[in-house]
Design an enzyme around this catalytic site. Structure first.
Site, PDB file in Angstrom:
ATOM      1  CE  LYS B  81      -3.989   1.937   2.531  1.00 33.63           C
ATOM      2  NZ  LYS B  81      -4.824   1.807   3.736  1.00 33.63           N
ATOM      3  CB  SER B 156      -8.167   3.612   2.577  1.00 37.90           C
ATOM      4  OG  SER B 156      -7.316   3.037   3.540  1.00 37.90           O
ATOM      5  CB  SER B 180      -8.369   0.893   5.594  1.00 42.35           C
ATOM      6  OG  SER B 180      -9.100   2.092   5.495  1.00 42.35           O
TER       7      SER B 180
END
Lengths: 96, 489
Positions: B81, B156, B180
């Protein structure tokens, strides 16, 4: 308690955000809506309840005060938008 | 052997590498080609690093050639990420304010996986600074759900979840502040775990809400979850909130056994817009676990109903403080038309941050400001205590709690963009675990209209072993995790 446009101006300054009029208008509506949702919390009696700032009990983490390698000055400033002689250049802060 | 190495799990690929049936470089190439083939329609990656991947894979092969024993993740391609620092590789948080930022150090998790020989494929898209539930708030572009590219991947960590689901990597790391990792894992039909707060070092994770943020794995099955978790867990001198506790061998929990397991089913997680098909899938999963020897009982956790407002005070408050560092001085964007210092801060942040980030900074700043602190921030922290107590009481009676991961399946791109409340509701089941600091996992438990449904399992702090055992048992008795999206170029 609703937020006025003046409140938004003052919070924007505290937040160091230069918002456009359009953004201020939008944020006034959105933030007031959220503050309305937050009112739900006033339903709960929290007298005498300790606040939780951290979910796990970790306190006073110490380490030996030893000299160890750190980043070179060139690396520290490598991402600076404006750099001279390993220093960050900023607009004048102090008048001479 | 087909060349479709990209379809395999870490434990399958690791066995091929260690038995010298396949070279790590061949596997890396398979993934580089796969990303090339499907990235146009998924758009998981902000930055790809194919040369680095092939170089790292070559080092693994050379080590094996020298007769060295390599670990289970050596030669396994993974994705990061883009809010975790990677030395010399762009780390943007999907924000314009960090568009050109190249960290000069690695996050501890990156360092550990690098040390284990894992192969870096690139950095994945996210909602800007991890603030959002659909990856639509990325400052760059929207990621698409591989199961239906008209729908969101969740967020996210949407880029990480979509990359795993589309076979664009074997596993990925995400960060989870209010769901997330788990919510996108649910929407993309993969396994996602938020470990106990402090189980994994946050050093090098670009901070959003420091008392809630936790890094964890997104994987194709529970066995891979155990492998990756084992690699990234443990005390780190560079993160004083990382817990100084033993890291168990999580692979020892890969046992098919839920006999005598006490499952609590808190009814508050089934209110608030739960899709009846999602509820049916979760109830079906509970029935299966009961058939396998567990007991399940309804319970109540009243404070859960206040999770959303508590979260939407605490997370913005912490974010308003953490994001103060983006001032145009030391890294990132600096506005070109600044004449004085405060003006430079204001213009830089106005140009660099997106709408959602600005809104949260504003709410957080307001909630922490003089005169409102007690009414909002202190109150939220007190209710957080009540929520923790609800969990303590539940875990006195139950070994795990089982709920939906999200009230619905993936929604259509744009559908909730103008309805912030509906957007936030997608995290209503995941937020409580962050507030309480406990571990939770999402695993696939069914489908609706071709879109995956996620099952959330929560356990006591530091009891990831039970999560893995229950999730593994469920997975061994179902085949939801084995289904693949029919992505075509």
């Amino acid at each position: 308690m609703g937020l006025t446009r003046e409140d938004i101006d003052s919070v924007a300054l505290l937040s160091r955000l230069e918002l456009s009029d359009h953004e201020k208008q939008r944020l006034t509506v959105q933030i007031n809506k959220l503050l309305g949702d937050f009112q739900k919390l006033q339903e709960i009696d929290t007298s005498g309840v300790e606040p939780t700032s951290h979910a796990m009990p970790v306190f006073n983490v110490f380490r030996e005060d030893l000299v160890r390698p750190s980043l070179a000055a060139e690396e520290v400033v490598a991402n600076g938008p404006q750099v001279e002689e390993n220093c960050f250049v900023v607009p004048r802060i102090v008048e001479t | 052997m087909s060349d479709a190495f990209y379809e395999l799990t870490a434990h399958e690929l690791g066995a091929l590498i260690r038995s010298k049936q396949v070279r790590a470089v061949e596997i890396a190439q398979s993934f580089v080609d796969r990303v090339e083939a499907v990235e146009d329609c998924v758009r998981s990656y902000v930055t790809t690093t194919p040369e680095l991947a092939l170089e790292q894979a070559k080092l693994v092969d050379e080590s094996i050639d020298r007769g060295n024993e390599v670990g289970p993740l050596a030669g396994i391609p993974w994705a990061i990420k883009d809010n975790m620092s990677t030395r010399g590789i762009l780390t943007t948080c999907s924000s314009k304010i960090l568009r050109n930022y190249r960290p000069v150090y690695d996050a501890t998790v990156v360092d550990r996986l690098g040390g284990a020989g894992a192969v870096t494929l690139g950095k994945t898209n996210l909602d800007e600074f991890a603030m959002g539930s659909s990856t639509e708030n990325s400052g760059f572009f929207v990621t698409h759900n591989p199961w239906n590219t008209d729908t969101v991947p969740g967020g996210s960590s949407g880029g990480s979840a979509a990359a795993v689901s589309a076979d664009e990597c074997v596993f990925a790391l995400g960060s989870d502040t209010g769901g997330s990792i788990r919510q996108p894992a649910s929407y993309c039909g993969v396994v996602g775990m938020k470990p106990t707060y402090g189980r994994v070092s946050r050093y090098g994770l670009i901070a959003f809400a420091s008392s809630l943020d936790q890094i964890g794995p997104l994987t194709k099955d529970v066995e891979d979850c155990a492998l990756v978790l084992g690699c990234i867990s443990g005390k780190d001198a560079l993160d004083s909130t990382s817990l100084d506790v033993d890291v168990p061998d999580f692979t020892k929990s890969l046992v098919e056994d839920v006999k005598g397991l006490r499952i609590g089913v808190p009814r508050e997680f089934f209110g608030m817009g739960t899709d009846p098909d999602v509820e049916a899938a979760v109830r079906g999963a509970l029935d299966l676990l009961v058939t396998l020897g567990a007991t399940a009982q309804e319970t109540s956790m009243p404070s859960v109903d206040y999770g959303l407002p508590v979260y939407y005070i605490i997370a913005p408050a912490e974010c308003s403080s953490n994001l103060a560092r983006y001032d145009g001085v030391r890294y990132g964007l600096r506005s070109a038309d600044a004449s004085d210092t405060v003006g430079m801060f204001q213009k830089t942040r106005e140009e660099g941050f997106g709408d959602e980030v600005k809104q949260r900074i504003m709410i957080g700043t307001y909630a922490l400001s003089a005169g409102y602190y007690d009414a909002y921030y202190l109150k939220a922290q007190q209710v957080r205590t009540l929520l923790r107590r609800d969990f303590d009481e539940a875990f006195a009676k139950f070994d795990v709690l089982i709920t939906p991961t999200s009230p619905t399946v993936a929604f259509r791109i744009g559908e909730r963009a103008d309805d912030p409340y509906a957007m936030k509701l997608s995290d209503v089941c995941t937020i409580p675990a962050n507030l309480a600091g406990i571990p939770a996992i999402s695993i696939p438990c069914g489908f609706k209209d071709g879109l995956p449904i996620g099952l959330q399992i929560m356990s006591r702090a530091l009891d990831e072993e039970t999560l893995i055992r229950v999730a593994y048992t469920f997975e061994r008795n179902t085949d939801h995790h084995a289904r693949k999206p029919s992505l075509r170029k």
